[in-house]
Design an enzyme around this catalytic site. Sequence first.
Site, short mmCIF file in Angstrom:
data_model
loop_
_atom_site.label_atom_id
_atom_site.label_comp_id
_atom_site.label_asym_id
_atom_site.label_seq_id
_atom_site.Cartn_x
_atom_site.Cartn_y
_atom_site.Cartn_z
N GLY A 83 0.79 -1.23 0.00
CA GLY A 83 0.00 0.00 0.00
C GLY A 83 0.82 1.28 0.00
N GLU A 107 4.18 9.15 -17.31
CA GLU A 107 4.59 8.20 -18.34
C GLU A 107 4.98 6.90 -17.67
OE1 GLU A 107 7.22 10.99 -19.35
OE2 GLU A 107 5.93 11.90 -20.86
N TYR A 119 -1.39 2.77 -11.22
CA TYR A 119 -1.98 3.97 -11.83
C TYR A 119 -3.44 3.73 -12.25
CZ TYR A 119 2.98 5.22 -12.11
OH TYR A 119 4.30 5.48 -11.80
C1 LIG Z 1 5.15 0.68 -8.87
C2 LIG Z 1 5.42 0.68 -7.38
C3 LIG Z 1 5.81 2.09 -6.93
C4 LIG Z 1 4.14 0.25 -6.63
O1 LIG Z 1 4.36 0.41 -5.24
P1 LIG Z 1 3.70 -0.59 -4.17
O2 LIG Z 1 3.92 -0.02 -2.82
O3 LIG Z 1 4.16 -1.96 -4.41
O4 LIG Z 1 2.17 -0.46 -4.59
P2 LIG Z 1 0.90 -0.74 -3.66
O5 LIG Z 1 1.21 -1.80 -2.65
O6 LIG Z 1 0.40 0.56 -3.15
O7 LIG Z 1 -0.11 -1.36 -4.72
C5 LIG Z 1 -1.16 -0.59 -5.30
C6 LIG Z 1 -1.70 -1.35 -6.50
O8 LIG Z 1 -0.74 -1.38 -7.55
C7 LIG Z 1 -0.85 -2.62 -8.26
N1 LIG Z 1 0.38 -3.39 -8.11
C8 LIG Z 1 1.41 -3.14 -7.28
N2 LIG Z 1 2.38 -4.05 -7.46
C9 LIG Z 1 1.96 -4.89 -8.42
C10 LIG Z 1 2.54 -6.00 -9.06
N3 LIG Z 1 3.75 -6.46 -8.71
N4 LIG Z 1 1.85 -6.61 -10.05
C11 LIG Z 1 0.63 -6.16 -10.41
N5 LIG Z 1 0.01 -5.09 -9.83
C12 LIG Z 1 0.69 -4.47 -8.85
C13 LIG Z 1 -2.01 -3.36 -7.64
O9 LIG Z 1 -3.19 -2.97 -8.33
C14 LIG Z 1 -2.01 -2.80 -6.23
O10 LIG Z 1 -3.23 -2.89 -5.58
P3 LIG Z 1 -3.56 -4.27 -4.77
O11 LIG Z 1 -2.35 -4.55 -3.90
O12 LIG Z 1 -4.79 -3.90 -3.99
O13 LIG Z 1 -3.76 -5.32 -5.78
C15 LIG Z 1 6.54 -0.34 -7.00
O14 LIG Z 1 6.25 -1.57 -7.61
C16 LIG Z 1 7.94 0.10 -7.39
O15 LIG Z 1 8.62 0.79 -6.65
N6 LIG Z 1 8.38 -0.33 -8.60
C17 LIG Z 1 9.74 0.01 -9.10
C18 LIG Z 1 9.82 1.46 -9.51
C19 LIG Z 1 8.83 1.78 -10.62
O16 LIG Z 1 8.66 1.02 -11.55
N7 LIG Z 1 8.21 2.96 -10.51
C20 LIG Z 1 7.23 3.41 -11.48
C21 LIG Z 1 7.84 4.00 -12.68
S1 LIG Z 1 8.64 5.55 -12.33
#
Ligand SMILES: CC(C)(COP(=O)(O)OP(=O)(O)OC[C@H]1O[C@@H](n2cnc3c(N)ncnc32)[C@H](O)[C@@H]1OP(=O)(O)O)[C@@H](O)C(=O)NCCC(=O)NCCS
Length: 155
Positions: A83, A107, A119
């Site tokens: 989250g 993007e 997103y």
């Molecule tokens: C993208 C990112 C910021 C998400 O952060 P996170 O703390 O894991 O996200 P959340 O726990 O708040 O998840 C929110 C929603 O995102 C989606 N989500 C997050 N991780 C996911 C995964 N591995 N696969 C599919 N959906 C995913 C889901 O819909 C999730 O909701 P749910 O848990 O109720 O299913 C994280 O994966 C990250 O740091 N990635 C590497 C950096 C990056 O790619 N940044 C974006 C581009 S700049």
Amino acid sequence: MTALRIVEAGPAEAAVLSALYESAFGEAWAPDQLAQLLAGPGVFALIALDDAGEPVGYALGRVAAGEGELLSIALLPDRRRRGGGRLLLDALMERCTAAGAAMLFLEVATDNMAALGLYRGAGFHEAGLRKGYYHKVGAAAVDAIVMRRALGDVG
Ligand SMILES: CC(C)(COP(=O)(O)OP(=O)(O)OC[C@H]1O[C@@H](n2cnc3c(N)ncnc32)[C@H](O)[C@@H]1OP(=O)(O)O)[C@@H](O)C(=O)NCCC(=O)NCCS
């Protein structure tokens, strides 16, 4: 999950942001370049701190001429899927709204399923495609999807 606290950061926290970026993406973003970006007009950074006060994620944004832009967002690899990304994104949307933005753009690489899920779940819709936008050494270029979301109905 343990509670995260979101704080606003500035150029002085560039080293913290640089370390988070490198842990999240496995590549460098030099602190002086980050500090320069953060000193620019309308640019801001939010950092997520865990209950021990340790930084576990960040979001970078910019507001100009009534439009917001998500520049970068990431959680440390072992802090994902709890989250924190959504918390940071919601805080960034509120911050952009407070700064006068009515629309937020971003993007995202077409193969970044986690970010796309984040997103879409937060109400962003596809607004365009930039062919071959992301380049990584030794890998084929990846397209970027441009997404946008109207602000003002956060929360
Ligand atoms: C993208 C990112 C910021 C998400 O952060 P996170 O703390 O894991 O996200 P959340 O726990 O708040 O998840 C929110 C929603 O995102 C989606 N989500 C997050 N991780 C996911 C995964 N591995 N696969 C599919 N959906 C995913 C889901 O819909 C999730 O909701 P749910 O848990 O109720 O299913 C994280 O994966 C990250 O740091 N990635 C590497 C950096 C990056 O790619 N940044 C974006 C581009 S700049």
